[in-house]
Write a protein that holds these residues in place. Structure first.
Motif, mmCIF file in Angstrom:
data_model
loop_
_atom_site.group_PDB
_atom_site.id
_atom_site.type_symbol
_atom_site.label_atom_id
_atom_site.label_comp_id
_atom_site.label_asym_id
_atom_site.label_seq_id
_atom_site.Cartn_x
_atom_site.Cartn_y
_atom_site.Cartn_z
ATOM 1 N N ASP A 50 0.830 -1.197 0.000
ATOM 2 C CA ASP A 50 0.000 0.000 0.000
ATOM 3 C C ASP A 50 0.865 1.247 0.000
ATOM 4 O OD1 ASP A 50 -2.874 0.805 0.527
ATOM 5 O OD2 ASP A 50 -2.824 -1.251 1.278
ATOM 6 N N THR B 52 1.266 -4.634 3.822
ATOM 7 C CA THR B 52 -0.025 -4.574 4.525
ATOM 8 C C THR B 52 -0.530 -5.987 4.784
ATOM 9 O OG1 THR B 52 -0.605 -2.609 3.262
ATOM 10 C CG2 THR B 52 -2.405 -3.710 4.353
ATOM 11 N N THR C 126 -4.103 -7.675 5.541
ATOM 12 C CA THR C 126 -5.546 -7.403 5.623
ATOM 13 C C THR C 126 -6.228 -8.602 6.275
ATOM 14 O OG1 THR C 126 -5.455 -6.069 3.625
ATOM 15 C CG2 THR C 126 -7.625 -6.881 4.269
ATOM 16 N N LYS D 284 -4.902 -3.903 8.202
ATOM 17 C CA LYS D 284 -6.240 -3.401 7.858
ATOM 18 C C LYS D 284 -7.247 -4.406 8.394
ATOM 19 C CE LYS D 284 -5.194 -1.539 3.317
ATOM 20 N NZ LYS D 284 -5.540 -1.681 1.904
ATOM 21 N N ILE E 36 -5.817 0.129 10.574
ATOM 22 C CA ILE E 36 -7.005 0.742 9.956
ATOM 23 C C ILE E 36 -8.186 -0.180 10.244
ATOM 24 C CG2 ILE E 36 -8.055 1.555 7.807
ATOM 25 C CD1 ILE E 36 -5.278 1.718 6.589
ATOM 26 N N GLU F 289 -12.461 -0.791 9.653
ATOM 27 C CA GLU F 289 -13.627 -0.315 8.902
ATOM 28 C C GLU F 289 -14.884 -0.375 9.760
ATOM 29 O OE1 GLU F 289 -15.516 -0.504 4.481
ATOM 30 O OE2 GLU F 289 -15.301 -2.400 5.523
ATOM 31 N N ALA G 154 -11.971 3.690 8.562
ATOM 32 C CA ALA G 154 -12.430 3.718 7.169
ATOM 33 C C ALA G 154 -13.947 3.525 7.139
ATOM 34 C CB ALA G 154 -11.749 2.596 6.394
ATOM 35 N N LYS H 173 -10.554 7.523 6.330
ATOM 36 C CA LYS H 173 -10.470 7.036 4.953
ATOM 37 C C LYS H 173 -11.904 6.819 4.460
ATOM 38 C CE LYS H 173 -8.431 3.061 2.577
ATOM 39 N NZ LYS H 173 -7.408 2.033 2.760
ATOM 40 N N SER I 2 -10.366 5.533 -1.182
ATOM 41 C CA SER I 2 -10.138 4.283 -1.902
ATOM 42 C C SER I 2 -11.389 4.005 -2.741
ATOM 43 C CB SER I 2 -9.893 3.169 -0.883
ATOM 44 O OG SER I 2 -9.699 1.963 -1.552
#
Ligand code: SF4
Ligand SMILES: [Zn+2]
Length: 346
Positions: A32, A41, A43, A98, A133, A135, A161, A200, A234
């Motif tokens: 990233d 990264t 995820t 993430k 990060i 979400e 995010a 984000k 993104s």
């Protein structure tokens, strides 16, 4: 029939496959952009009880709901998911994590408060992890929750995010059925700013019922609207996931995923206008019928260029891309709006 009811009818016909609650729904390594560098990264998609909004119908393009657990995981199983996921990052020296769930990491019905603190605490204790990060839907972004996350993370950078999709309330409601407004997003962004947490925004290129041109202009306008609220944007290119209303329309020839030329133009226009923003896109499923695509000859090269731009933020990597199908895409931009939603050509 309301859009939500139509989505729910499709959801109710799907079955969630039983699987171990000790393993995440998915985990993968990638790279990233971070502060001018390309970084590793990890995820992780935690397997939780699932998105409350998705279980009640939810978003027209979303198949993540089927990644949720058949039986809600216990707190210790969620922590075990982290342990198992981190094995994938064993060889990484310095990386960003993430965290997604098949819903919202900050929703305590999916991840209980203590479990959330433990997960973030473990990531903070891992010296290789420099940023986390997570979400979430905006309704879970509150002072109290962000403070608790920041306390658990200590010096580790933190970003929230949100899947805003578009700044248009009309499109978010009538094409996506997202269940929140732009004002809900800006409120969450203000809370994040007051807590020194980065923001984000995930956007969706080409929701249902929009022509290629409308979809492209919607994202360009949305980036203008979001620029004051998010530092990173993104752009997800809509792909046709199983068991979704988008799939239902696609099977009837009433939906085509976006052209890759559209994301190239969006990146060029938006980055020139907002050089301070980090703008990325990962064209999942690029080149396939269910994913964003141009013609067979150029889809891979154009998608590689989009990835490279996302990692470097260098507009030069998008220069010189060309193919015979670009003329067809231009025709689609001119004519797609006149066909009442039916794609001109796949
Ligand atoms: S896109 Fe996000 S908010 Fe919408 S149903 Fe899926 S997980 Fe829930
Ligand atoms: Zn082509």
């Amino acid at each position: 029939m309301s859009l939500n009811k139509a989505v729910l009818e499709i959801r109710n016909r799907q079955r969630i496959k039983p699987s171990s609650n000790e393993y995440p729904a998915a985990v993968w390594r990638s790279t990233d952009h971070f502060n001018g560098e390309t970084v590793d990264t990890l995820t992780i998609i935690f397997k939780t009880s699932g998105c409350w909004w998705g279980k009640a119908g939810g978003c027209t393009m979303c198949g993540f709901v089927y990644d949720s657990a058949k039986i809600p995981p216990q707190p210790e199983e969620l922590e075990k998911q982290l342990e198992n996921a981190m094995q994938k990052g064993e060889r990484l020296e310095r990386f960003m994590v993430k965290i997604f769930t098949s819903g919202s990491f900050l929703d305590e019905k999916e991840i209980p408060v203590e479990t959330r603190k433990n997960i973030l605490g473990k990531l903070a204790a891992d010296e290789r992890v420099f940023k986390v990060i997570v979400e979430s839907r905006p309704e879970f972004v509150t002072d109290e929750i962000l403070k608790s996350c920041s306390d658990a993370l200590g010096d580790t950078s933190f970003e929230v995010a949100i899947g805003l999709e578009t700044s248009s309330d009309n499109i978010r409601k009538n094409s996506i059925n997202k269940g929140f407004t732009f004002a809900d997003f800006t409120r969450a962004a203000e809370v994040a700013k007051n807590n020194n947490v980065a923001m984000k925004a995930y956007l969706l290129l080409k929701p249902l019922f929009l022509s290629e041109k409308e979809a492209m202009e919607d994202i360009v306008n949305t980036i203008d609207d979001v620029a004051g609220y998010a530092q990173t944007i993104s752009i997800n290119l809509c792909n046709v996931q199983n068991g979704t209303y988008v799939e239902h329309m696609w099977q009837r020839g009433q939906y085509r995923p976006p052209w890759l030329w559209s994301i190239v133009e969006i990146l060029q226009r938006a980055k020139q206008k907002h050089p301070e923003l980090v703008i990325t896109s990962d064209p999942v499923g690029a080149g396939s019928k269910r994913g964003p695509h141009n013609c067979k000859k150029c889809s891979r090269d154009v998608s590689d260029a989009v990835h490279l731009f996302s990692r470097t933020q260098d507009l030069n990597v998008l220069d010189g891309l060309d193919c015979g199908c670009k003329e067809l895409w231009k025709k689609v931009l001119d004519l797609d709006g006149l066909t009442y939603g039916s794609p001109i050509r796949d």
